[in-house]
Design a protein around this motif. Structure first.
Motif, short mmCIF file in Angstrom:
data_model
loop_
_atom_site.label_atom_id
_atom_site.label_comp_id
_atom_site.label_asym_id
_atom_site.label_seq_id
_atom_site.Cartn_x
_atom_site.Cartn_y
_atom_site.Cartn_z
N VAL A 348 0.85 -1.18 0.00
CA VAL A 348 0.00 0.00 0.00
C VAL A 348 0.90 1.24 0.00
O VAL A 348 1.88 1.31 0.74
CB VAL A 348 -0.90 -0.02 1.26
CG1 VAL A 348 -1.73 1.25 1.35
CG2 VAL A 348 -1.79 -1.26 1.22
N THR A 349 0.56 2.23 -0.85
CA THR A 349 1.35 3.47 -0.89
C THR A 349 0.44 4.66 -0.57
O THR A 349 -0.79 4.55 -0.67
CB THR A 349 1.92 3.70 -2.30
OG1 THR A 349 0.80 3.82 -3.20
CG2 THR A 349 2.80 2.56 -2.76
N VAL A 350 1.07 5.79 -0.22
CA VAL A 350 0.27 6.99 0.07
C VAL A 350 -0.51 7.40 -1.18
O VAL A 350 -1.69 7.74 -1.11
CB VAL A 350 1.17 8.15 0.56
CG1 VAL A 350 0.41 9.47 0.57
CG2 VAL A 350 1.69 7.84 1.96
N ASP A 351 0.12 7.30 -2.34
CA ASP A 351 -0.60 7.67 -3.58
C ASP A 351 -1.83 6.80 -3.79
O ASP A 351 -2.89 7.28 -4.17
CB ASP A 351 0.33 7.53 -4.79
CG ASP A 351 1.21 8.76 -4.92
OD1 ASP A 351 0.90 9.76 -4.23
OD2 ASP A 351 2.20 8.72 -5.69
N GLY A 352 -1.66 5.49 -3.54
CA GLY A 352 -2.79 4.57 -3.68
C GLY A 352 -3.92 4.95 -2.73
O GLY A 352 -5.10 4.97 -3.11
N SER A 358 -9.99 9.55 -2.46
CA SER A 358 -10.60 10.63 -3.23
C SER A 358 -11.78 10.08 -4.06
O SER A 358 -12.78 10.76 -4.22
CB SER A 358 -9.57 11.35 -4.11
OG SER A 358 -9.27 10.57 -5.23
N ASN A 359 -11.69 8.84 -4.50
CA ASN A 359 -12.83 8.24 -5.21
C ASN A 359 -14.04 8.08 -4.32
O ASN A 359 -15.15 8.45 -4.68
CB ASN A 359 -12.46 6.82 -5.69
CG ASN A 359 -11.74 6.87 -7.00
OD1 ASN A 359 -11.84 7.85 -7.71
ND2 ASN A 359 -10.99 5.83 -7.30
N ALA A 378 -11.50 17.74 5.05
CA ALA A 378 -10.77 17.43 6.29
C ALA A 378 -11.02 15.98 6.71
O ALA A 378 -10.09 15.27 7.12
CB ALA A 378 -11.20 18.39 7.39
N LEU A 379 -12.28 15.53 6.54
CA LEU A 379 -12.58 14.15 6.92
C LEU A 379 -11.82 13.17 6.01
O LEU A 379 -11.21 12.21 6.49
CB LEU A 379 -14.09 13.89 6.83
CG LEU A 379 -14.52 12.46 7.13
CD1 LEU A 379 -14.22 12.11 8.60
CD2 LEU A 379 -16.02 12.24 6.86
N ALA A 380 -11.85 13.46 4.70
CA ALA A 380 -11.15 12.57 3.76
C ALA A 380 -9.66 12.51 4.12
O ALA A 380 -9.04 11.44 4.10
CB ALA A 380 -11.33 13.08 2.34
N ARG A 381 -9.10 13.67 4.50
CA ARG A 381 -7.68 13.72 4.85
C ARG A 381 -7.40 12.84 6.08
O ARG A 381 -6.45 12.05 6.11
CB ARG A 381 -7.28 15.16 5.13
CG ARG A 381 -5.79 15.34 5.45
CD ARG A 381 -5.47 16.81 5.68
NE ARG A 381 -5.85 17.64 4.56
CZ ARG A 381 -6.63 18.74 4.68
NH1 ARG A 381 -7.09 19.13 5.86
NH2 ARG A 381 -6.93 19.45 3.61
N GLN A 382 -8.27 12.99 7.06
CA GLN A 382 -8.05 12.20 8.29
C GLN A 382 -8.18 10.71 8.04
O GLN A 382 -7.42 9.91 8.57
CB GLN A 382 -9.03 12.66 9.38
CG GLN A 382 -8.62 14.01 9.94
CD GLN A 382 -9.69 14.64 10.80
OE1 GLN A 382 -10.87 14.33 10.69
NE2 GLN A 382 -9.27 15.55 11.68
N VAL A 383 -9.14 10.35 7.17
CA VAL A 383 -9.30 8.93 6.85
C VAL A 383 -8.04 8.42 6.12
O VAL A 383 -7.52 7.34 6.42
CB VAL A 383 -10.57 8.70 5.98
CG1 VAL A 383 -10.56 7.30 5.37
CG2 VAL A 383 -11.81 8.91 6.82
N ALA A 384 -7.54 9.23 5.20
CA ALA A 384 -6.35 8.82 4.45
C ALA A 384 -5.17 8.62 5.41
O ALA A 384 -4.42 7.64 5.30
CB ALA A 384 -6.02 9.86 3.39
N ALA A 400 3.63 11.13 7.44
CA ALA A 400 3.05 12.46 7.62
C ALA A 400 3.59 13.43 6.57
O ALA A 400 2.84 14.20 5.97
CB ALA A 400 3.34 12.97 9.02
N SER A 401 4.88 13.33 6.30
CA SER A 401 5.44 14.29 5.35
C SER A 401 4.94 14.03 3.93
O SER A 401 4.89 14.93 3.11
CB SER A 401 6.97 14.29 5.42
OG SER A 401 7.43 13.07 4.92
N SER A 402 4.53 12.78 3.65
CA SER A 402 3.98 12.51 2.31
C SER A 402 2.63 13.17 2.11
O SER A 402 2.14 13.27 0.99
CB SER A 402 3.79 11.01 2.08
OG SER A 402 4.90 10.31 2.49
N PHE A 403 1.99 13.58 3.19
CA PHE A 403 0.70 14.28 3.06
C PHE A 403 0.95 15.79 2.99
O PHE A 403 0.47 16.56 3.83
CB PHE A 403 -0.20 13.96 4.26
CG PHE A 403 -0.88 12.63 4.15
CD1 PHE A 403 -0.30 11.49 4.67
CD2 PHE A 403 -2.10 12.50 3.50
CE1 PHE A 403 -0.92 10.25 4.56
CE2 PHE A 403 -2.73 11.27 3.39
CZ PHE A 403 -2.13 10.14 3.92
#
Ligand code: ADP
Ligand code: MG
Length: 441
Positions: A348-352, A358-359, A378-384, A400-403
């Protein structure tokens, strides 16, 4: 105890259970003639008087057998059947059970009422009901195809039950292609093929399961095709099931053309809602209460095969009863661990994660990485972030830095918040399950 002794003992225990479950006539007819063949190894060898006894056992008692004889990791019961072929009197009796016991060959649970419908199987179910209501007059033949464990045999038997209930005198034969071939072989040996032909051609309804087993059996294919034509010409109903549509079967053009004469209908994989309904229905039948979040959990994780859903419920049921426990998420996860589709090899990657989140949340991946405080973003970000911490092995700092350069404490805060919210918010729970599945698939 040796393995063989253990198997014998399990068989004894299985018979004790069955004896409690079924009538004494049923037990006498179907179970008493089965004998254990003493052979070394980790497979139980059973001698059965004919193929019908074997099929009856598998069709009606597969789940009970699986409890006593767990598979050896190949998904098959560790049981080998040997049809008794030796003495003559036995042979003579062989054609009789076909004619008398058609009802027994139908699994009593495989009725239309017990078949849960959804978009993937509505069409084929209505076609089956139509054929059962007007045999020989609507679609002939009805050809049902679809993947393993999606309800083909169930629908076939559903047709058999309805026809039998509507008219007691109608001559119905439900048979697997393998049993048809074996029957033919037996009759060839005892030189009674004409009798067999007469029998099949005198039927009003022929229900044939798993026609794919006729592939590469040339002589049998011819005989089957002749029977087929004889029946269709008399407007007798034929229903066939198969794992592939006719055109993809390795059979003669003549046979394929015949099978395409009527209606070809597909049973598809049921969608999530239908699977949840199936889980609830199967649990109800076993007198087991499954809370809806757990039903969702099972339906989300077992999605390709209804037989596996059923196996999961049986396992859960046995486990909770034996241990006297109430069903909880933890127990489900533990009991179903082997059944559930896990694919640890996919990284699993951050991009994935960003793409999948986002979908599902319908926000842009770039917004998730950004700083917007809009509620849905904000919710989507926290879930990611939650998923990244759960599913990735990298350090929190690196994740964290990848976000978009967030800090380690922002990530931890998001993780805590979502962990808490998942326990209370069923919709969010489901969304997260879907994302996880997308990531692994
Ligand atoms: P197939 O013949 O397609 O391999 P089966 O008919 O043997 O599959 O079905 C496997 C199991 O799943 C059976 O126990 C059947 O009752 C169950 N099943 C499949 N589809 C459904 C459905 N739509 N509703 C209820 N049970 C189902
Ligand atoms: Mg089947």
């Amino acid at each position: 105890m040796t393995v063989t002794c253990e198997l014998k003992e399990s068989w004894k225990q299985f018979l004790e259970l069955v004896e409690k479950k079924c009538s004494s006539t049923e037990f006498h007819n179907w179970f008493s003639p089965i004998k254990v063949i003493p052979k070394e190894g980790d497979i139980l060898h059973l001698e059965v008087p004919n193929i019908f006894v074997q099929e009856y056992l598998i069709d009606n008692y597969r789940d009970d057998l699986a409890l006593f004889f767990p598979d050896l990791g190949n998904g098959k019961l560790p049981i080998e059947f040997h049809v008794k072929l030796d003495n003559k009197p036995q042979k003579k009796q062989q054609t009789k059970p076909i004619q008398k016991n058609t009802n027994f060959l139908l699994n009593k649970n495989y009725t239309f009422e017990n078949f849960i419908e959804g978009p993937s199987n509505q069409f084929v179910k209505s076609a089956a009901i139509g054929v059962a209501a007007h045999p020989g007059k609507s679609y002939n033949p009805l050809f049902i195809h679809g993947g393993v464990g999606l309800g083909k045999t169930h629908l076939l038997h559903g047709i058999g039950h309805t026809i039998k209930n509507n008219s007691k005198n109608i001559r119905v034969q439900c048979i697997t292609t393998e049993a048809f071939i074996n029957d033919l072989i037996d009759n060839l040996k005892s030189k009674s093929v004409d009798k067999m032909k007469r029998y099949y051609r005198s039927l009003d309804i022929l229900l044939v399961d798993d026609i794919q087993f006729l592939q590469n059996r040339l002589n049998f294919e011819d005989e089957f095709c002749n029977t087929f034509e004889a029946l269709i010409n008399q407007h007798k109903q034929i229903v066939i099931t198969s794992d592939k549509p006719p055109s993809q079967l390795n059979l003669s053009e003549r046979m394929i053309a015949r099978m395409e004469w009527g209606l070809v209908a597909n049973v598809g994989i049921p969608d999530l809602e239908t699977r949840v309904a199936i889980v609830q229905h199967k649990a109800d039948q076993k007198g087991l209460f499954i809370p809806s979040d757990i039903a969702f959990y099972i339906a989300e994780h077992i999605y390709l095969n209804v037989r596996q859903i059923e196996g999961a419920i049986n396992r859960l049921c046995a486990f909770c009863r034996l241990m006297n426990l109430k069903i909880t998420q933890d127990i489900v996860e533990r009991v179903l661990a082997e059944l559930i589709h896990k694919n640890p090899s996919i990284r699993v990657t951050v991009d994935g994660i960003l793409k999948s989140v986002s979908n599902v949340f319908e926000v842009k991946a770039s917004d998730i990485k950004g700083d917007s405080r809009m509620k849905n973003i904000a919710l989507a970000r926290q879930v990611a972030m939650y998923l990244a911490k759960e599913l990735m092995d990298d350090s929190l700092q690196k994740i964290a830095s990848s976000f978009g350069g967030k800090t380690h404490s922002t990530l931890l805060h998001a993780w805590k918040k979502i962990t808490k919210e998942l326990k209370e918010n069923e919709k969010l729970h489901r969304q997260v399950q879907i994302i996880k599945r997308n990531l692994k698939g």
